[in-house]
Write a protein that holds these residues in place. Sequence first.
Motif, PDB file in Angstrom:
ATOM      1  N   ALA A  10       0.799  -1.234   0.000  1.00 38.87           N
ATOM      2  CA  ALA A  10       0.000   0.000   0.000  1.00 38.87           C
ATOM      3  C   ALA A  10       0.829   1.280   0.000  1.00 38.87           C
ATOM      4  O   ALA A  10       0.325   2.345   0.349  1.00 38.87           O
ATOM      5  CB  ALA A  10      -1.012   0.007   1.146  1.00 38.87           C
ATOM      6  N   THR A  11       2.086   1.201  -0.420  1.00 42.57           N
ATOM      7  CA  THR A  11       2.888   2.420  -0.552  1.00 42.57           C
ATOM      8  C   THR A  11       2.750   3.044  -1.933  1.00 42.57           C
ATOM      9  O   THR A  11       3.123   4.200  -2.124  1.00 42.57           O
ATOM     10  CB  THR A  11       4.380   2.142  -0.267  1.00 42.57           C
ATOM     11  OG1 THR A  11       4.826   1.090  -1.124  1.00 42.57           O
ATOM     12  CG2 THR A  11       4.613   1.792   1.193  1.00 42.57           C
ATOM     13  N   GLY A  12       2.239   2.272  -2.910  1.00 44.10           N
ATOM     14  CA  GLY A  12       2.052   2.804  -4.257  1.00 44.10           C
ATOM     15  C   GLY A  12       2.899   2.128  -5.311  1.00 44.10           C
ATOM     16  O   GLY A  12       3.010   2.626  -6.436  1.00 44.10           O
ATOM     17  N   LYS A  13       3.492   0.990  -4.999  1.00 44.81           N
ATOM     18  CA  LYS A  13       4.379   0.298  -5.945  1.00 44.81           C
ATOM     19  C   LYS A  13       3.676  -0.053  -7.253  1.00 44.81           C
ATOM     20  O   LYS A  13       4.197   0.212  -8.338  1.00 44.81           O
ATOM     21  CB  LYS A  13       4.937  -1.000  -5.342  1.00 44.81           C
ATOM     22  CG  LYS A  13       5.812  -0.838  -4.149  1.00 44.81           C
ATOM     23  CD  LYS A  13       6.329  -2.163  -3.631  1.00 44.81           C
ATOM     24  CE  LYS A  13       5.260  -3.169  -3.311  1.00 44.81           C
ATOM     25  NZ  LYS A  13       4.358  -2.810  -2.204  1.00 44.81           N
ATOM     26  N   THR A  14       2.512  -0.664  -7.156  1.00 41.34           N
ATOM     27  CA  THR A  14       1.811  -1.105  -8.361  1.00 41.34           C
ATOM     28  C   THR A  14       1.399   0.083  -9.211  1.00 41.34           C
ATOM     29  O   THR A  14       1.564   0.065 -10.437  1.00 41.34           O
ATOM     30  CB  THR A  14       0.586  -1.964  -7.997  1.00 41.34           C
ATOM     31  OG1 THR A  14       1.038  -3.092  -7.240  1.00 41.34           O
ATOM     32  CG2 THR A  14      -0.147  -2.448  -9.229  1.00 41.34           C
ATOM     33  N   THR A  15       0.898   1.121  -8.577  1.00 40.09           N
ATOM     34  CA  THR A  15       0.503   2.326  -9.314  1.00 40.09           C
ATOM     35  C   THR A  15       1.695   2.890 -10.075  1.00 40.09           C
ATOM     36  O   THR A  15       1.591   3.210 -11.269  1.00 40.09           O
ATOM     37  CB  THR A  15      -0.074   3.382  -8.341  1.00 40.09           C
ATOM     38  OG1 THR A  15      -1.225   2.824  -7.709  1.00 40.09           O
ATOM     39  CG2 THR A  15      -0.432   4.665  -9.062  1.00 40.09           C
ATOM     40  N   ARG A 112      -4.541   3.965   3.215  1.00 39.66           N
ATOM     41  CA  ARG A 112      -4.397   3.189   1.975  1.00 39.66           C
ATOM     42  C   ARG A 112      -4.554   1.694   2.244  1.00 39.66           C
ATOM     43  O   ARG A 112      -5.197   0.988   1.476  1.00 39.66           O
ATOM     44  CB  ARG A 112      -3.033   3.444   1.344  1.00 39.66           C
ATOM     45  CG  ARG A 112      -2.863   4.812   0.746  1.00 39.66           C
ATOM     46  CD  ARG A 112      -1.476   4.915   0.156  1.00 39.66           C
ATOM     47  NE  ARG A 112      -1.140   6.252  -0.249  1.00 39.66           N
ATOM     48  CZ  ARG A 112       0.040   6.591  -0.751  1.00 39.66           C
ATOM     49  NH1 ARG A 112       0.984   5.678  -0.917  1.00 39.66           N
ATOM     50  NH2 ARG A 112       0.281   7.831  -1.094  1.00 39.66           N
ATOM     51  N   VAL A 113      -3.929   1.219   3.319  1.00 38.88           N
ATOM     52  CA  VAL A 113      -4.037  -0.200   3.663  1.00 38.88           C
ATOM     53  C   VAL A 113      -5.497  -0.566   3.900  1.00 38.88           C
ATOM     54  O   VAL A 113      -5.972  -1.603   3.430  1.00 38.88           O
ATOM     55  CB  VAL A 113      -3.169  -0.540   4.902  1.00 38.88           C
ATOM     56  CG1 VAL A 113      -3.493  -1.924   5.446  1.00 38.88           C
ATOM     57  CG2 VAL A 113      -1.687  -0.427   4.564  1.00 38.88           C
TER      58      VAL A 113
END
Length: 177
Positions: A10-15, A112-113
């Motif tokens: 949920a830190t934004g890696k996939t985005t 986000r989590v």
Amino acid sequence: MLIVLGGLPATGKTTLARLLAARTGAVHLRVDTIEQALVRAGVAGHPVGPAGYVVGYALAEEQLRQGLRVIAESVNPLAVTRDAWRGTAVRAGVPVVEAEVVCSDRAEHRRRVRTRTVDVPGLPLPGWAEVTGRRYEPWNRAHVVVDTAGRPPEEALAPLLAALAPAADLRARRRDG
């Protein structure tokens, strides 16, 4: 070139990986997707363990040897996994850029989590206690840090894009020299 994105859930890696893949035409390998495919195939159960990473290393190396740019995205919590991604790039003879994606605003990260949705069918999402209680070793070498807190993804991607240019220049010098 191999671009390794790591960081807590949920830190934004996939985005960021998807945005970078769209901008560069790179192959995006996501360990979550690999792991869930192993579970669906009946080969493993959650937690999968190292199998998803091992498959990821093999797929990345094959794509790199074909001359493709690869974005490898995973939590990448241990030095051993980071070393293995680096070894993949070395075996393929390509430069590697390693980046840790963080969300420095703890409240935003927690939100986000709690609010994210599953985009890989069947993938169990960790709760806040699992995210913060996870074993996550500090990085032991230079790497790019991408902080996604309070920033739109395009803005958060800027330090990673800046780091890619010198690595691409190195590859060009190796190829032409």
